[in-house]
Design a protein around this motif. Sequence first.
Motif, PDB file in Angstrom:
ATOM      1  N   GLY A  88       0.344  -1.230   0.089  1.00 38.39           N
ATOM      2  CA  GLY A  88       0.111   0.647   0.052  1.00 38.39           C
ATOM      3  C   GLY A  88       0.791   1.724  -0.115  1.00 38.39           C
ATOM      4  O   GLY A  88       1.923   1.509  -1.059  1.00 38.39           O
ATOM      5  N   ASN A  89       0.635   1.910   0.660  1.00 41.36           N
ATOM      6  CA  ASN A  89       1.056   3.812   0.709  1.00 41.36           C
ATOM      7  C   ASN A  89       2.636   3.352   1.527  1.00 41.36           C
ATOM      8  O   ASN A  89       3.146   3.767   0.670  1.00 41.36           O
ATOM      9  N   ARG A  90       3.082   2.262   2.026  1.00 41.17           N
ATOM     10  CA  ARG A  90       4.219   2.258   3.016  1.00 41.17           C
ATOM     11  C   ARG A  90       4.970   0.853   1.914  1.00 41.17           C
ATOM     12  O   ARG A  90       5.943   1.631   1.312  1.00 41.17           O
ATOM     13  N   GLY A  91       4.493   0.117   1.783  1.00 39.27           N
ATOM     14  CA  GLY A  91       5.429  -0.764   1.299  1.00 39.27           C
ATOM     15  C   GLY A  91       5.521  -0.356  -0.427  1.00 39.27           C
ATOM     16  O   GLY A  91       7.009  -1.128  -0.120  1.00 39.27           O
ATOM     17  N   CYS A  97       3.838 -10.116  -2.007  1.00 43.84           N
ATOM     18  CA  CYS A  97       2.610 -10.092  -1.601  1.00 43.84           C
ATOM     19  C   CYS A  97       1.602  -9.193  -1.025  1.00 43.84           C
ATOM     20  O   CYS A  97       1.858  -8.134  -0.209  1.00 43.84           O
ATOM     21  N   ASP A  98       0.754  -8.514  -1.785  1.00 41.09           N
ATOM     22  CA  ASP A  98      -0.839  -7.704  -1.306  1.00 41.09           C
ATOM     23  C   ASP A  98      -1.921  -8.422  -2.083  1.00 41.09           C
ATOM     24  O   ASP A  98      -1.737  -8.965  -3.055  1.00 41.09           O
ATOM     25  N   PRO A  99      -2.883  -8.779  -1.528  1.00 40.40           N
ATOM     26  CA  PRO A  99      -4.149  -9.856  -2.296  1.00 40.40           C
ATOM     27  C   PRO A  99      -4.485  -8.395  -2.906  1.00 40.40           C
ATOM     28  O   PRO A  99      -5.408  -8.976  -3.831  1.00 40.40           O
TER      29      PRO A  99
HETATM   30  N1  LIG Z   1       7.361   4.177   9.492  1.00 45.90           N
HETATM   31  C1  LIG Z   1       6.446   4.681   8.568  1.00 45.90           C
HETATM   32  O1  LIG Z   1       7.016   6.032   7.944  1.00 45.90           O
HETATM   33  C2  LIG Z   1       5.200   4.537   8.065  1.00 45.90           C
HETATM   34  C3  LIG Z   1       4.419   5.046   7.649  1.00 45.90           C
HETATM   35  C4  LIG Z   1       3.006   4.817   7.063  1.00 45.90           C
HETATM   36  C5  LIG Z   1       2.466   3.946   7.330  1.00 45.90           C
HETATM   37  N2  LIG Z   1       3.694   3.333   7.997  1.00 45.90           N
HETATM   38  C6  LIG Z   1       2.767   1.849   8.694  1.00 45.90           C
HETATM   39  O2  LIG Z   1       2.971   0.746   7.440  1.00 45.90           O
HETATM   40  C7  LIG Z   1       1.847   0.164   8.064  1.00 45.90           C
HETATM   41  C8  LIG Z   1       1.349   0.346   6.681  1.00 45.90           C
HETATM   42  O3  LIG Z   1       0.352   0.849   6.228  1.00 45.90           O
HETATM   43  P1  LIG Z   1      -0.151   2.300   4.830  1.00 45.90           P
HETATM   44  O4  LIG Z   1      -0.284   3.210   4.898  1.00 45.90           O
HETATM   45  O5  LIG Z   1       0.530   1.723   3.422  1.00 45.90           O
HETATM   46  O6  LIG Z   1      -1.303   1.180   4.836  1.00 45.90           O
HETATM   47  P2  LIG Z   1      -2.095   0.668   3.259  1.00 45.90           P
HETATM   48  O7  LIG Z   1      -3.346   0.252   3.604  1.00 45.90           O
HETATM   49  O8  LIG Z   1      -1.796   1.717   2.684  1.00 45.90           O
HETATM   50  O9  LIG Z   1      -1.164  -0.738   2.614  1.00 45.90           O
HETATM   51  C9  LIG Z   1      -1.588  -1.371   3.447  1.00 45.90           C
HETATM   52  C10 LIG Z   1      -1.264  -2.896   2.476  1.00 45.90           C
HETATM   53  O10 LIG Z   1      -1.565  -4.141   2.941  1.00 45.90           O
HETATM   54  C11 LIG Z   1      -2.310  -4.677   2.523  1.00 45.90           C
HETATM   55  N3  LIG Z   1      -2.675  -6.457   2.938  1.00 45.90           N
HETATM   56  C12 LIG Z   1      -3.922  -6.241   3.650  1.00 45.90           C
HETATM   57  N4  LIG Z   1      -3.666  -7.328   4.414  1.00 45.90           N
HETATM   58  C13 LIG Z   1      -2.496  -7.730   4.062  1.00 45.90           C
HETATM   59  C14 LIG Z   1      -2.682  -9.517   4.238  1.00 45.90           C
HETATM   60  N5  LIG Z   1      -3.710 -10.585   4.826  1.00 45.90           N
HETATM   61  N6  LIG Z   1      -1.196  -9.722   3.347  1.00 45.90           N
HETATM   62  C15 LIG Z   1      -0.953  -9.216   2.468  1.00 45.90           C
HETATM   63  N7  LIG Z   1      -1.143  -7.733   2.108  1.00 45.90           N
HETATM   64  C16 LIG Z   1      -2.409  -7.598   3.427  1.00 45.90           C
HETATM   65  C17 LIG Z   1      -3.477  -4.185   1.866  1.00 45.90           C
HETATM   66  O11 LIG Z   1      -4.237  -4.872   0.508  1.00 45.90           O
HETATM   67  C18 LIG Z   1      -2.763  -2.621   1.337  1.00 45.90           C
HETATM   68  O12 LIG Z   1      -2.686  -2.812   0.196  1.00 45.90           O
HETATM   69  C19 LIG Z   1       1.114   0.547   9.081  1.00 45.90           C
HETATM   70  O13 LIG Z   1       1.854  -0.393   9.864  1.00 45.90           O
HETATM   71  C20 LIG Z   1       1.107   2.105   9.108  1.00 45.90           C
HETATM   72  O14 LIG Z   1       1.173   2.370  10.388  1.00 45.90           O
HETATM   73  C21 LIG Z   1       4.345   3.838   8.211  1.00 45.90           C
END
Ligand SMILES: NC(=O)c1ccc[n+]([C@@H]2O[C@H](COP(=O)([O-])OP(=O)(O)OC[C@H]3O[C@@H](n4cnc5c(N)ncnc54)[C@H](O)[C@@H]3O)[C@@H](O)[C@H]2O)c1
Length: 427
Positions: free
Chosen positions: A35-38, A57-59
């Motif tokens: 998602g945003n982070r990965g 991996c991401d669904p």
């Molecule tokens: N360290 C930092 O500066 C920072 C910044 C942003 C986000 N984060 C952290 O990163 C994590 C993700 O946040 P985000 O903003 O990217 O959220 P997001 O919702 O944009 O992304 C999460 C992703 O995980 C996927 N996902 C959900 N369940 C899953 C599963 N069982 N298997 C595989 N993939 C799965 C979703 O489809 C989605 O694409 C959170 O823990 C957030 O706190 C950290």
Amino acid sequence: AGATAAGAPARKGETMVGVPFEGRSTVRVGIIGLGNRGGSMIDLFLAIPGVQVVALCDPVKDKTARAAAKVTAAGQPAPATYTKGDHDFENLCKRGDIDFVYAATPWDWHFEMAKTAMLNGKHVGVECPIALQLDQLWELVDLSERTRRHCMQLENCCYGRNEMRVLRMAHAGKFGDLLHGAGAYNHDLRGLMFDPDYYEGPWRRLWHTRLRGDLYPNHGFGPVANYMDINRGDRVTHISSFGTPSLGLAQYREAHMPKGDPSWKETYIESDRTISLVQTAKGRVIRLEHDVSTPHPYSRINSLGGTKGVFEDYPERIYIEPDHTNDSWGDFSKYTDFDHWLWKEHANPPGGHGGMDYIMVFRLMQCLRVGLVPDFDVYDAATWTSPVPLSHLSIKAKGAPQAIPDFTRGMWKKARPGVDSEKPEEA
Ligand SMILES: NC(=O)c1ccc[n+]([C@@H]2O[C@H](COP(=O)([O-])OP(=O)(O)OC[C@H]3O[C@@H](n4cnc5c(N)ncnc54)[C@H](O)[C@@H]3O)[C@@H](O)[C@H]2O)c1
């Protein structure tokens, strides 16, 4: 039964304190959650020589496909992809050609993913917070010790330029004997949490219907813990937390969300601002704040004070004797001599968050490649995350102090390096 240091359950493996990675010419990485982070951190893994992204991996199939296209655009072989539902990450973890798993999914999954990666012989780095329950933190500590795999909270804020400079100044004695520090996650996320297209579903907002405490202590706690050598000479012993009423999200919804939006079914209980005080074995005090539901400019507070003076961030300013004696703040940019070697070598790092994400990934991959002890380990992960469950319990008990377990089981007394690393020969 079998209790050891500070109420800790009996150790089932051997300590992971000071345990180096094996060392390898190429670090093979699998990423869960794009998602945003990965989906943006992948750019940094791909930018580092000696790192290969072998599986994703991401669904959500198009997120996985977009990330896979980045891998081939970087000149690497097409990665294996896992998109078949919430448990396909288990198949990624089972692969024989992965050294390190990175999980950047909703918090709900972090514990399961860390556990599965270790049980399949992989080192693992997880976004914050690494788990949400105390028993899960102990389970991760035990598993890391039993499987001999490192389980790390990838706390990028520990690698910020200011944080690393303050860390080196603290170690050089510029603040004298350390007394107090503060850290926070004060970030107005109301707009993003109600935006249907930003996160993948409402997972982040839903945590505000479940817990009353500090949901995201790591960004503030990690750097201050490093300044004070927590788990490396001092340890945090207890926490008292207080929470305000929960009004911000409901008021935002009232003003911005159409009636009938699914969010109207939610009842928010999370305190708008949580304020916690943590005490250390050496008697120091750390203040933590969390607030993502009221208006204010971004701040991690990031302060440190001792017998010779004080640093405060947002905006950065310093006052230390003998340099400053006229009761007005001094200029922190005069202390670049104290910059960490990583910031001296990578003056303009690529990527977000002012470059600290890149510095963190670079250093972690260096440790894996060269075979060094990581800068932070499962004990730091558990410590930095422990305020999540403990602040909730303390707020429910009207601020009553909650014991923070000694996850190191006595090893905290040993001084040892952490983020304030020496540049390795081989690099
Ligand atoms: N360290 C930092 O500066 C920072 C910044 C942003 C986000 N984060 C952290 O990163 C994590 C993700 O946040 P985000 O903003 O990217 O959220 P997001 O919702 O944009 O992304 C999460 C992703 O995980 C996927 N996902 C959900 N369940 C899953 C599963 N069982 N298997 C595989 N993939 C799965 C979703 O489809 C989605 O694409 C959170 O823990 C957030 O706190 C950290």
